[in-house]
Design a protein around this motif. Sequence first.
Motif, PDB file in Angstrom:
ATOM      1  N   GLY B 123       5.165  12.777   3.918  1.00 40.98           N
ATOM      2  CA  GLY B 123       6.357  11.950   3.747  1.00 40.98           C
ATOM      3  C   GLY B 123       6.648  11.777   2.258  1.00 40.98           C
ATOM      4  N   ASP B 124       7.766  11.078   1.944  1.00 41.39           N
ATOM      5  CA  ASP B 124       8.150  10.882   0.540  1.00 41.39           C
ATOM      6  C   ASP B 124       7.038  10.161  -0.231  1.00 41.39           C
ATOM      7  OD1 ASP B 124      10.509  11.878   1.398  1.00 41.39           O
ATOM      8  OD2 ASP B 124      11.753  10.174   0.802  1.00 41.39           O
ATOM      9  N   LEU B 125       6.532   9.078   0.359  1.00 43.53           N
ATOM     10  CA  LEU B 125       5.545   8.260  -0.347  1.00 43.53           C
ATOM     11  C   LEU B 125       4.257   9.047  -0.618  1.00 43.53           C
ATOM     12  CD1 LEU B 125       4.850   4.539   0.245  1.00 43.53           C
ATOM     13  CD2 LEU B 125       2.940   6.106   0.038  1.00 43.53           C
ATOM     14  N   GLU B 126       3.773   9.721   0.407  1.00 45.41           N
ATOM     15  CA  GLU B 126       2.532  10.490   0.242  1.00 45.41           C
ATOM     16  C   GLU B 126       2.739  11.612  -0.769  1.00 45.41           C
ATOM     17  OE1 GLU B 126       3.777   9.604   3.100  1.00 45.41           O
ATOM     18  OE2 GLU B 126       2.231   8.498   4.176  1.00 45.41           O
ATOM     19  N   TYR B 127       3.924  12.210  -0.718  1.00 39.32           N
ATOM     20  CA  TYR B 127       4.199  13.312  -1.631  1.00 39.32           C
ATOM     21  C   TYR B 127       4.201  12.831  -3.082  1.00 39.32           C
ATOM     22  CZ  TYR B 127       6.425  17.347  -3.784  1.00 39.32           C
ATOM     23  OH  TYR B 127       6.684  18.431  -4.587  1.00 39.32           O
ATOM     24  N   ILE B 128       4.874  11.705  -3.327  1.00 36.23           N
ATOM     25  CA  ILE B 128       4.960  11.196  -4.692  1.00 36.23           C
ATOM     26  C   ILE B 128       3.580  10.732  -5.183  1.00 36.23           C
ATOM     27  CG2 ILE B 128       5.990   9.388  -6.165  1.00 36.23           C
ATOM     28  CD1 ILE B 128       7.885  11.709  -5.451  1.00 36.23           C
ATOM     29  N   ALA B 129       2.777  10.157  -4.270  1.00 37.23           N
ATOM     30  CA  ALA B 129       1.419   9.753  -4.658  1.00 37.23           C
ATOM     31  C   ALA B 129       0.611  10.980  -5.064  1.00 37.23           C
ATOM     32  CB  ALA B 129       0.744   9.031  -3.490  1.00 37.23           C
ATOM     33  N   MET B 130       0.730  12.036  -4.272  1.00 41.57           N
ATOM     34  CA  MET B 130       0.027  13.287  -4.562  1.00 41.57           C
ATOM     35  C   MET B 130       0.492  13.836  -5.910  1.00 41.57           C
ATOM     36  SD  MET B 130      -2.120  15.195  -2.763  1.00 41.57           S
ATOM     37  CE  MET B 130      -1.941  15.499  -1.030  1.00 41.57           C
ATOM     38  N   LYS B 174       5.044   6.967 -11.208  1.00 37.92           N
ATOM     39  CA  LYS B 174       4.449   5.620 -11.184  1.00 37.92           C
ATOM     40  C   LYS B 174       5.540   4.582 -10.889  1.00 37.92           C
ATOM     41  CE  LYS B 174       1.488   2.508 -13.848  1.00 37.92           C
ATOM     42  NZ  LYS B 174       2.332   1.334 -13.663  1.00 37.92           N
ATOM     43  N   THR B 175       6.706   4.751 -11.489  1.00 31.10           N
ATOM     44  CA  THR B 175       7.808   3.817 -11.254  1.00 31.10           C
ATOM     45  C   THR B 175       8.126   3.721  -9.768  1.00 31.10           C
ATOM     46  OG1 THR B 175       8.694   4.429 -13.386  1.00 31.10           O
ATOM     47  CG2 THR B 175      10.209   3.317 -11.897  1.00 31.10           C
ATOM     48  N   PHE B 176       8.171   4.869  -9.113  1.00 33.63           N
ATOM     49  CA  PHE B 176       8.513   4.852  -7.682  1.00 33.63           C
ATOM     50  C   PHE B 176       7.388   4.258  -6.844  1.00 33.63           C
ATOM     51  CE2 PHE B 176      12.066   7.316  -8.945  1.00 33.63           C
ATOM     52  CZ  PHE B 176      13.019   7.008  -8.003  1.00 33.63           C
ATOM     53  N   LEU B 177       6.141   4.542  -7.220  1.00 34.07           N
ATOM     54  CA  LEU B 177       5.023   3.958  -6.470  1.00 34.07           C
ATOM     55  C   LEU B 177       5.046   2.434  -6.627  1.00 34.07           C
ATOM     56  CD1 LEU B 177       2.225   6.541  -7.344  1.00 34.07           C
ATOM     57  CD2 LEU B 177       3.341   6.247  -5.134  1.00 34.07           C
ATOM     58  N   ASP B 178       5.335   1.979  -7.848  1.00 35.81           N
ATOM     59  CA  ASP B 178       5.423   0.522  -8.085  1.00 35.81           C
ATOM     60  C   ASP B 178       6.555  -0.084  -7.259  1.00 35.81           C
ATOM     61  OD1 ASP B 178       3.313   0.631  -9.782  1.00 35.81           O
ATOM     62  OD2 ASP B 178       4.496   0.649 -11.635  1.00 35.81           O
ATOM     63  N   LYS B 179       7.644   0.637  -7.231  1.00 39.21           N
ATOM     64  CA  LYS B 179       8.803   0.140  -6.471  1.00 39.21           C
ATOM     65  C   LYS B 179       8.431  -0.028  -4.985  1.00 39.21           C
ATOM     66  CE  LYS B 179      13.116   1.994  -4.916  1.00 39.21           C
ATOM     67  NZ  LYS B 179      13.908   3.190  -4.890  1.00 39.21           N
ATOM     68  N   TRP B 180       7.744   0.947  -4.442  1.00 37.60           N
ATOM     69  CA  TRP B 180       7.351   0.860  -3.030  1.00 37.60           C
ATOM     70  C   TRP B 180       6.340  -0.267  -2.814  1.00 37.60           C
ATOM     71  CZ3 TRP B 180       7.161   6.799  -3.419  1.00 37.60           C
ATOM     72  CH2 TRP B 180       8.403   7.333  -3.070  1.00 37.60           C
ATOM     73  N   ARG B 181       5.485  -0.457  -3.816  1.00 33.41           N
ATOM     74  CA  ARG B 181       4.518  -1.576  -3.720  1.00 33.41           C
ATOM     75  C   ARG B 181       5.286  -2.894  -3.600  1.00 33.41           C
ATOM     76  NH1 ARG B 181       1.162   0.982  -7.886  1.00 33.41           N
ATOM     77  NH2 ARG B 181      -0.759   1.690  -6.912  1.00 33.41           N
ATOM     78  N   HIS B 182       6.285  -3.065  -4.471  1.00 40.76           N
ATOM     79  CA  HIS B 182       7.053  -4.305  -4.458  1.00 40.76           C
ATOM     80  C   HIS B 182       7.862  -4.471  -3.176  1.00 40.76           C
ATOM     81  CE1 HIS B 182       6.631  -4.108  -9.039  1.00 40.76           C
ATOM     82  NE2 HIS B 182       5.797  -5.001  -8.573  1.00 40.76           N
ATOM     83  N   GLU B 183       8.119  -3.386  -2.513  1.00 39.53           N
ATOM     84  CA  GLU B 183       8.861  -3.460  -1.248  1.00 39.53           C
ATOM     85  C   GLU B 183       7.925  -3.780  -0.082  1.00 39.53           C
ATOM     86  OE1 GLU B 183      10.856   0.295  -0.957  1.00 39.53           O
ATOM     87  OE2 GLU B 183      12.359  -0.236  -2.456  1.00 39.53           O
ATOM     88  N   GLY B 184       6.667  -4.098  -0.372  1.00 43.80           N
ATOM     89  CA  GLY B 184       5.721  -4.475   0.683  1.00 43.80           C
ATOM     90  C   GLY B 184       4.936  -3.307   1.252  1.00 43.80           C
ATOM     91  N   GLU B 186       2.377  -1.879  -0.240  1.00 41.42           N
ATOM     92  CA  GLU B 186       1.194  -1.823  -1.104  1.00 41.42           C
ATOM     93  C   GLU B 186       0.064  -0.990  -0.466  1.00 41.42           C
ATOM     94  OE1 GLU B 186       0.400  -3.504  -4.179  1.00 41.42           O
ATOM     95  OE2 GLU B 186      -1.447  -2.328  -3.984  1.00 41.42           O
ATOM     96  N   ARG B 187      -0.194  -1.293   0.805  1.00 49.72           N
ATOM     97  CA  ARG B 187      -1.312  -0.638   1.493  1.00 49.72           C
ATOM     98  C   ARG B 187      -1.083   0.875   1.628  1.00 49.72           C
ATOM     99  NH1 ARG B 187      -5.255  -3.035   4.344  1.00 49.72           N
ATOM    100  NH2 ARG B 187      -6.393  -1.744   5.842  1.00 49.72           N
ATOM    101  N   GLU B 188       0.158   1.217   1.994  1.00 46.50           N
ATOM    102  CA  GLU B 188       0.494   2.645   2.136  1.00 46.50           C
ATOM    103  C   GLU B 188       0.303   3.386   0.813  1.00 46.50           C
ATOM    104  OE1 GLU B 188       4.180   4.097   4.218  1.00 46.50           O
ATOM    105  OE2 GLU B 188       4.459   1.940   4.449  1.00 46.50           O
ATOM    106  N   VAL B 189       0.755   2.739  -0.277  1.00 48.70           N
ATOM    107  CA  VAL B 189       0.643   3.375  -1.595  1.00 48.70           C
ATOM    108  C   VAL B 189      -0.829   3.562  -1.959  1.00 48.70           C
ATOM    109  CG1 VAL B 189       1.072   3.069  -4.071  1.00 48.70           C
ATOM    110  CG2 VAL B 189       2.879   2.555  -2.422  1.00 48.70           C
ATOM    111  N   SER B 190      -1.628   2.515  -1.737  1.00 48.07           N
ATOM    112  CA  SER B 190      -3.055   2.605  -2.079  1.00 48.07           C
ATOM    113  C   SER B 190      -3.740   3.710  -1.274  1.00 48.07           C
ATOM    114  CB  SER B 190      -3.754   1.274  -1.783  1.00 48.07           C
ATOM    115  OG  SER B 190      -3.170   0.269  -2.538  1.00 48.07           O
TER     116      SER B 190
END
Lengths: 564, 257
Positions: B123-130, B174-184, B186-190
């Motif tokens: 997904g988008d989040l996993e891809y950006i984390a990778m 990092k900006t996008f990961l932070d943004k997703w963290r702030h959107e609640g 956090e756990r998915e990003v970690s």
Amino acid sequence: MRILGISAFHRDSAAALLVDGVPVAAAQEEHFTGKLGEWSFPRRAIRSCLDEAGVQARDLDRIVFYEKPLRKFERILAMQLGAFPRSAKTFSSSMFLWLGDRLWMKNRIIEELEVPDERISFVEHQRAHAAASYFTSPFEEAAILSIDDMGEWATTLLARGAGNEIESLREVHFPHSLGLWYSAFAQYLGFEPGADEGLLEELAKQGTPSSLDKVRQTLSACGEEGGFQVHSEHFRFQHDASRLYSQGLIDLLGPARAPGSPIAEGPEDTRCCDLAASVQAVLEERVLALAEELHRHVPSSKLCLSGEVARNRSLVRHLRTDGPFEQIYLPPSPGEPGAALGAALEYSCSIAGEPRAFTQEVAAIGGKLAASPEDGAVSLSKAEIPTLIAARLAKGEHVAWVRGGVELGDRSWSARLLLARADKEDALGGLLETVQNRVPCAPCRVAVPAARLKDHFEVPDGVEHALRFAHLELKPLEGQAQLSKLAAADGRVWVQAIDQRYDPQLCQVLESMGAEGGLPIAAMTDFHLRGRPLVRSEADAVEAFQRSRLDALFVEERLYERKA
Amino acid sequence: MATFLTKLRSSGRLKAVWHDPDRAYKTLCSFSETERDGGKDLERAARRVSDPELRGHLERHARDEVKHADLFRTRALELANEFALTTHGDETADKPYDLSRGRPGLELDAHGFFSAGLIDELGDLEYIAMLHVAEERAAELFTVQSSLTDHDPKTKAIFEEILIDEKYHVAYTKTFLDKWRHEGREREVSNALKTARDSRLLGAWKRLGLRSAGGFGRVLLFVFYWTLVLPFGFIARLRKPATGLVTPSVELNDGQH
């Protein structure tokens, strides 16, 4: 009976699936990984073939690998020992590779496909090539000639095909290999061996064979009529695949051309062109002698040709015009990827005794386009596509056309095409430049309706099969000034005959162009970016389109246009 | 940890790569190939993501990777011409930098884990984390390369230019990961970052194992060559391979020999 053929670990790994003697799917690994010449185990290609046929690996009756690993290892070990002590550097790396991986091919296949070992078979490499040609040909009997770079021991095979059987008659053994000999000269002239031999062939057209005597010192006739030997003092490929020629060749011919250096018009380039012409001429001499010998053993009028060297179009032309055979057939992919299909056919017909059930009329075997509309797609009806393409070509645009599954090999005959008007100034070069930046000498072909071929070109008899898969170059008829502009330095044009029965859509495009007063001929090449394999999916095609300077992309029933 | 790795990588073994034109050439070719592959994947990712802002970043990132590939390739060819190197098809990286293919099939590249069409699998989040973890590592790797190429200003300049881009890549992911963290999320990003780091470490461990075994095996075979093989080598030299046309001797079978 479901038989999966596999080729891998040399170059261009591929897989092909046969069901009851008929190929239903074939795929090449590089189309999935995006890495040109991908040679690793073709797991994605296999998965694609199985998915397309709706078959699980456990349902396969037989998995056939396209060479015999123990016999190949024997050859490599013998060559390494024979080159002692010059092989000190290469021995450990080649033995490590073989003892650690390649030798255990059966285990690798078991591990990858989870099938019992009794279902795994191995066929001889040259016989896989021979089968890829003969068992896909329309001939009931024929002489068969496979000329390759390497396999187990045999590098060249002379055989007889009759009904369901191929009988091996004579072989030439490693290190006497026409393929490696030609590749070594390609490397000496600065091209990439195993990939750019076609550029050597093109370079040859620009020179005169003034170094024949010197080149003959590296490859000469020997033994029985047609036999040849490569003189080892000039080459290193016996034990080292990274540099194929030795100091001996430099002593004989002078310094090698720097790799990747541009070809300009200077005295050094004249020397390279003349040398390339001499190499090409000596290759043709040796292959014609082999063909004569083969014809003495098999006095047929038909020849099935295969192996990497069979991709040499000038050679195919000489074989037809100066050789003893009246009809020549080559499969669409006579090299390594086609050998995956050949391995499956060899097992099916020669070993399992299944009847022949297939003639290859079109290049693609099965295969659906992995299609999903991308941004900017415009839907069209199937019927209007040829007219739209013809209209765009008439305006001088460069058009990409993607249909169905991608073919095996590095060329496309109908599924992944780039088209342009042939009567435009520098039509072929301009077309190549839209996608690949121009490579000096890179060839480009023209598409002509098969029925109109004789209106424009001198066509020898017995080449209709070779022309269908673009294995020949033809001379334009007198007075065809526009076509002469498309010719290479030797005055010939690389031609693909488009048969109305097998590709009515492309025929319609060409006929529409002719109906509007132009030539019914299009400049054509394969849709890939430089250094990349043919595009596979719609996503790949759109990506390549965006990175190119093409004007339009047609994918099945969708159109993508360049935004202003 | 990073400092330790950086020091470790700055060992003489790696320096030697950049002082040997042939090894430097191969490594540059490999880097070029990796960057080009990364660019291809990013282009595809840019078309798949729904957020237009992220799409813009990914498009620029893809262009950067292609630019890097061209820079590496051009420098490699300059070296090839300058030192009349013999080039051949399979330009694998020199061993110290062979981060891509300890064994074909691992499908890990020099950044650690790109493969063609990765966005289609994640997904988008996993891809950006990778991507974020990969770019952090790339920035670290290219810092090391830059420090090792003081003697070659042209190559050093390429690494310096690329480093500027890599820092941007780390920052926007990092900006996008932070943004997703702030959107609640956090756990998915970690979890995604942990998966990315674990897969990189697992890949590195596999490569280390393969390389160690490979190095030992090769040394053993080299010793073997000059001891046990030696007499057979002399015997083999006496045997001339068959020339001309020969009659096939092996009967048709479907075995391995």
